[in-house]
Design a protein around this motif. Structure first.
Motif, PDB file in Angstrom:
ATOM      1  N   HIS A 277      -8.567 -87.095  -6.899  1.00 47.82           N
ATOM      2  CA  HIS A 277      -9.402 -86.235  -8.683  1.00 47.82           C
ATOM      3  C   HIS A 277      -7.878 -87.128  -9.405  1.00 47.82           C
ATOM      4  CE1 HIS A 277      -9.703 -84.170 -11.920  1.00 47.82           C
ATOM      5  NE2 HIS A 277      -9.590 -83.631 -12.290  1.00 47.82           N
ATOM      6  N   TYR A 278      -8.908 -87.480 -10.218  1.00 42.58           N
ATOM      7  CA  TYR A 278      -7.899 -88.351 -11.154  1.00 42.58           C
ATOM      8  C   TYR A 278      -8.097 -87.616 -12.530  1.00 42.58           C
ATOM      9  CZ  TYR A 278      -7.345 -92.289  -8.156  1.00 42.58           C
ATOM     10  OH  TYR A 278      -6.785 -92.460  -6.960  1.00 42.58           O
ATOM     11  N   GLY A 279      -6.680 -86.807 -12.930  1.00 42.79           N
ATOM     12  CA  GLY A 279      -7.179 -86.385 -14.824  1.00 42.79           C
ATOM     13  C   GLY A 279      -5.770 -87.050 -15.746  1.00 42.79           C
ATOM     14  N   ALA A 280      -6.397 -86.923 -17.109  1.00 46.61           N
ATOM     15  CA  ALA A 280      -5.402 -86.628 -18.145  1.00 46.61           C
ATOM     16  C   ALA A 280      -5.635 -86.395 -19.410  1.00 46.61           C
ATOM     17  CB  ALA A 280      -5.534 -88.450 -18.357  1.00 46.61           C
TER      18      ALA A 280
ATOM     19  N   SER B  85      -6.895 -94.144 -18.852  1.00 48.50           N
ATOM     20  CA  SER B  85      -6.821 -92.849 -19.334  1.00 48.50           C
ATOM     21  C   SER B  85      -6.322 -93.371 -20.990  1.00 48.50           C
ATOM     22  CB  SER B  85      -6.352 -91.905 -18.271  1.00 48.50           C
ATOM     23  OG  SER B  85      -4.545 -92.592 -18.664  1.00 48.50           O
ATOM     24  N   ALA B  86      -5.190 -93.968 -20.634  1.00 47.12           N
ATOM     25  CA  ALA B  86      -4.491 -94.673 -21.752  1.00 47.12           C
ATOM     26  C   ALA B  86      -5.947 -95.294 -22.138  1.00 47.12           C
ATOM     27  CB  ALA B  86      -3.926 -95.824 -21.690  1.00 47.12           C
ATOM     28  N   SER B  87      -7.060 -96.527 -22.221  1.00 46.80           N
ATOM     29  CA  SER B  87      -7.374 -97.072 -22.415  1.00 46.80           C
ATOM     30  C   SER B  87      -8.752 -96.562 -23.002  1.00 46.80           C
ATOM     31  CB  SER B  87      -8.214 -98.534 -21.579  1.00 46.80           C
ATOM     32  OG  SER B  87      -7.531 -99.320 -21.731  1.00 46.80           O
TER      33      SER B  87
ATOM     34  N   GLU C 238     -15.113 -87.817 -17.380  1.00 44.69           N
ATOM     35  CA  GLU C 238     -15.879 -89.116 -15.639  1.00 44.69           C
ATOM     36  C   GLU C 238     -15.263 -89.702 -15.593  1.00 44.69           C
ATOM     37  OE1 GLU C 238     -20.022 -86.411 -14.676  1.00 44.69           O
ATOM     38  OE2 GLU C 238     -19.778 -87.624 -16.349  1.00 44.69           O
ATOM     39  N   MET C 239     -15.384 -90.899 -17.422  1.00 40.83           N
ATOM     40  CA  MET C 239     -14.741 -92.195 -17.785  1.00 40.83           C
ATOM     41  C   MET C 239     -13.318 -92.598 -17.334  1.00 40.83           C
ATOM     42  SD  MET C 239     -16.035 -92.804 -21.211  1.00 40.83           S
ATOM     43  CE  MET C 239     -15.337 -94.572 -20.785  1.00 40.83           C
ATOM     44  N   VAL C 240     -12.620 -91.574 -16.776  1.00 44.01           N
ATOM     45  CA  VAL C 240     -10.648 -90.833 -16.487  1.00 44.01           C
ATOM     46  C   VAL C 240     -11.114 -91.525 -15.111  1.00 44.01           C
ATOM     47  CG1 VAL C 240      -9.287 -90.172 -16.173  1.00 44.01           C
ATOM     48  CG2 VAL C 240      -9.915 -90.154 -18.779  1.00 44.01           C
ATOM     49  N   GLN C 241     -12.484 -91.057 -14.625  1.00 43.44           N
ATOM     50  CA  GLN C 241     -11.900 -90.507 -13.356  1.00 43.44           C
ATOM     51  C   GLN C 241     -12.653 -91.635 -12.579  1.00 43.44           C
ATOM     52  OE1 GLN C 241     -11.168 -88.463 -10.757  1.00 43.44           O
ATOM     53  NE2 GLN C 241     -11.899 -89.575  -8.900  1.00 43.44           N
TER      54      GLN C 241
END
Length: 339
Positions: free
Chosen positions: A199-202, A160-162, A144-147
């Motif tokens: 949607h964003y994923g990592a 997503s790197a951070s 959820e943080m990445v999203q």
């Protein structure tokens, strides 16, 4: 992502959370909007809940900024950390009557080191910490943080790197467009049907311990929106195939085969189109690569990133310094943390 629908829990006065968030480099050459790397250069953000009626509290919002960008960023509701903080509190079903925010910035702004992504991640992580301290009914997952952070950026590589630290492979699942069928769009609009979210994923990659990262930071700034405007809508099929192979190779180079970094960091999709807007950076990339050092523009630039399994030759660092770049070696960092 949709916020919690229940009546918000009001945070008690006196809560305090400090988060530390790393800088990041995106693309790493071929991995446009996909590959990222967390770097050990950090912003610290402290958030406190205050009583706005207390004459010593500063009201419902106080923002204090020192370090990078202190004279450039807004110190009101428009501050990106504040926006991300409040949005995440709402998402978690939490609110605060008064907030005091203290930012110690070390990540250069508008240089291609993920300062805006770091700000968004800091606000999100601080909100999650405050909600946890108040025993809020919901907690925030890493996904959820990445999203949430990627929604601010519009792409997940820096954010997503951070969040995750190390190297990251990230991806975007676009919203499903409304079908172009007669009458369907009108019906959807009339019924106020919600559009599907992006949607964003990592996922994190552990970077090979021999890899050393160097950043070459110029005095000039760049705008991501401007440099994105320089990219063509269509690219040759051969260039797309070239970058697909190099992005896959970069995953192997970062994790298992650092000797492949020079070939893996090559790119045909974006850097040459942006070169005219950052001639000094483009020239430095060419000189480093000609010397056998894997180098690429960091994100939208103008910072240059070099990755190498050996120490950077002094002559190359000295030449970059003479050309107006500040040269720093930065460790590969872990993700955002509460300190």
């Amino acid at each position: 992502m949709s916020p919690a629908s229940n009546s918000p829990l009001v945070l008690p006065v006196g809560l305090k959370a400090t988060v530390t968030v790393p800088a990041s480099s995106a693309n790493l050459g071929p991995g446009f909007d996909t590959l990222g790397l967390a770097l050990a250069l950090y912003d610290d953000v402290t958030v406190e809940t205050v009583d706005p009626s207390d004459p010593d509290s500063g009201g419902d919002l106080t923002v204090i900024v020192t370090g990078e960008g202190a004279d450039e960023v807004p110190t009101d509701d428009r501050h990106l950390v504040v926006v991300a903080l409040r949005r995440t509190l709402a998402y978690l079903g939490v609110s605060a009557a008064g907030l005091r925010l203290t930012c110690v910035n070390r990540i250069p702004h508008s240089r291609g080191l993920g300062s805006s992504a770091a700000a968004a991640v800091a606000g999100i992580a601080a909100a999650a910490a405050l909600a946890a301290d108040a025993d809020a009914p919901r907690a925030l997952t890493t996904d959820e943080m990445v999203q949430l952070a990627s929604e601010f950026e519009g792409h997940p590589d820096n954010a997503s790197a951070s969040v995750l630290g190390g190297g990251v492979v990230s991806w975007t699942v676009p919203a499903i467009p409304v079908p172009d069928v007669a009458g369907y769009r009108d019906h959807a609009a009339a019924s106020h049907a919600p559009s599907a979210p992006v949607h964003y994923g990592a996922r994190r990659m552990d970077v090979h311990p021999d890899i050393r990262a160097y950043v070459f930071v110029p005095d000039v700034q760049s705008s991501t929106s401007v440099t994105r405007g320089l990219l063509p809508r269509l690219v040759p099929h051969a260039d797309a195939a070239f970058n697909a192979s190099r992005a896959a190779l970069m995953v192997l180079a970062l994790t298992e085969h650092p000797d492949l970094l020079l070939d893996a960091s090559d790119d045909r999709l974006h850097q040459r189109y942006r070169a005219a807007s950052m001639k000094e950076s483009a020239g430095l990339v060419e000189r480093l690569r000609a010397a056998g050092v894997a180098a690429a523009v960091s994100g939208a630039g103008p910072t240059v990133l070099a990755l190498t399994p050996q120490a950077l030759p002094t002559r190359l660092a000295d030449a970059a310094t003479e050309a107006g770049f500040s040269v720093r070696e930065l460790a590969i960092a872990d993700g955002v943390s509460r300190s």
